[in-house]
Write an enzyme that holds these catalytic residues in place. Structure first.
Site, PDB file in Angstrom:
ATOM      1  CG  PHE A   1      -1.793   1.251   1.258  1.00  0.00           C
ATOM      2  CD1 PHE A   1      -3.002   1.263   0.581  1.00  0.00           C
ATOM      3  CD2 PHE A   1      -1.407   2.382   1.957  1.00  0.00           C
ATOM      4  CE1 PHE A   1      -3.809   2.401   0.596  1.00  0.00           C
ATOM      5  CE2 PHE A   1      -2.205   3.517   1.971  1.00  0.00           C
ATOM      6  CZ  PHE A   1      -3.410   3.522   1.291  1.00  0.00           C
TER       7      PHE A   1
ATOM      8  CG  ASP B   1       5.927   3.701   1.176  1.00  0.00           C
ATOM      9  OD1 ASP B   1       6.017   4.404   2.197  1.00  0.00           O
ATOM     10  OD2 ASP B   1       4.868   3.580   0.529  1.00  0.00           O
TER      11      ASP B   1
ATOM     12  CE  LYS C   1       0.501   6.704   6.874  1.00  0.00           C
ATOM     13  NZ  LYS C   1      -0.698   7.467   6.535  1.00  0.00           N
TER      14      LYS C   1
END
Length: 416
Positions: free
Chosen positions: A151, A240, A269
């Site tokens: 994801f 990632d 984030k």
């Protein structure tokens, strides 16, 4: 199968907010009926004054908890000075932030962006441009190997190589140039990656730990095998670490905890301290140096407010005690959760204070368990049916971890 527990009791004030959301907000989420009005540290308080231990922490955006004093102070100070200049001009925050983040990761350069998806999109563009200018791939033929189950965000390019039908369905046609291969957990997965590398491949993009998939942790040696494959083929390893990085696993980066250094890191984030979006592509000049003026940009990327907060985040991560405490929390979480396997849990996967928990589906769905946990004062998030994710803030205490797992044990007993 035990009957599904009833929904959370919804007050008139909560119902008012729920009705406004239902009527005026696009229905792209299905939240539990908890409306947060205040928060501090690892705890949030809803509009009715009920307190909950936040064991989602904004999908790791709140690694340092809600309203961390150092981060709030940095934001307040910068709000009184300047918040945005655009990149048409310089500001006195972007240079120090990029220098500090580059030094923290041991790389040369930083490309600041806003969201995690923007970091991934930027990483894809950089990898392709590097492939054409450095690797010598013919124009418009660059390919990137990606992992099944991964994801990386919600843009049309990214969902085009997703294997999740909910993320992908109804959004085509998709951008070409991606080859999906298995992600772990055994040697054939690495073999499949090696077989997928062609003269047109420019990079391998992966999450070192697949968060949305349910905190899927690769076996020892897998990331090192990916690194060797990239080295032999002369392609970039792009990690990632939007969710897994910046302390989430008890280490600065999940790749580094496996003894592996990627060529390109994608961060987001937690980099914005849970205050505003901030993301980054971090790499050496040999990679990021392929970008030249006018070829990529962002109005808000590198804005002084975000950079001030990002610099404060880097300062926090420079304190060894922060990561040491995260590892203590991770050990407590793993020990307590593993004791529940066979007692309502089918399997548990942990990496520091981050856990994927497979509930016996006979007890109910993951959402059922999350609703029951909320009634006991713990917020968690389900994914893919009967799997839960826990990612408490790194500022939580051992006692708070115990409180969360004890609540889960009580829910499992009640459902069973």
């Amino acid at each position: 199968m035990t009957a599904i527990l009833p929904d959370l009791t919804v007050s008139a004030e909560t119902a008012r907010h729920e009705e406004l959301m239902e009527r005026h907000s696009a229905h792209n989420y299905h939240p539990l009926p908890v409306v947060v009005a205040d928060a501090e540290g690892a705890w949030v308080t809803d509009v009715d004054g009920r307190r909950y231990l936040d064991c989602l922490a904004g999908y790791s955006a709140l690694n340092f908890g809600h309203r961390h004093p150092a981060l709030v102070a940095a934001a307040h100070d910068q709000l009184d000075r300047v918040t945005l200049t655009s990149r048409a001009f310089g500001n006195d925050r972007i240079g120090p932030f990029c220098a500090a983040l580059a030094e923290l990761l041991g790389k040369d350069m930083v490309l600041p962006m806003n969201t995690g998806a923007e970091a991934v999109e930027s990483g894809i563009k950089v990898a392709r441009k590097w492939g054409y200018e450095v690797r010598g791939v013919p124009e418009d033929r660059a390919r990137i190997a990606v992992m099944a189950g991964g994801f990386h965000g919600r843009t049309t390019t990214i969902v085009g190589f997703s294997t999740d039908p909910d993320a992908r369905g109804g959004f085509g046609p998709f951008t070409p140039g991606f080859d999906v291969v298995p992600y772990g957990p055994d040697d054939p997965a690495a073999d499949a990656l090696a077989a997928a590398i062609t003269p047109d491949t420019v990079a391998v993009l992966l999450e070192p730990i697949q968060g949305e998939a349910g905190v899927v942790v690769p076996p020892p040696g897998y990331l090192a095998a990916v690194r060797r494959i990239c080295d032999r083929a002369g392609v970039l390893m792009v990690a990632d670490e939007v969710q897994s990085g910046l302390g989430r696993t008890g280490h600065l980066l999940a790749t580094r905890s496996a003894g592996v250094d990627a060529d390109v890191y994608l961060l987001g984030k937690a980099l914005g301290g849970g205050i505003l979006p901030l993301s980054a592509v971090v790499a050496d000049e040999a990679v990021l140096g392929v970008l030249r003026p006018g070829q990529h940009g962002s109005t808000f990327g590198g804005n002084p407010l975000a950079c001030a907060i990002g610099s404060a985040v880097v300062d926090l991560l420079g304190d060894p005690a922060v990561l040491a405490h995260a590892r203590v929390l991770g050990g407590e979480l793993a020990t307590r959760l593993e004791a529940l396997v066979g007692h309502g849990l089918v399997a548990v996967r942990t990496a520091g204070p981050w856990a994927g928990i497979d509930v016996d589906p006979r007890l109910g769905s993951g959402r059922d368990v999350c609703a029951a946990l909320a009634r006991r004062g713990v917020l968690a998030k389900d994914t893919h049916g009967a799997t839960l994710r826990l990612s408490p803030p790194l500022v939580a205490t051992v006692d708070e971890i115990a409180f969360a797992v004890d609540a889960l044990a009580a829910v499992l007993a009640e459902l069973g």
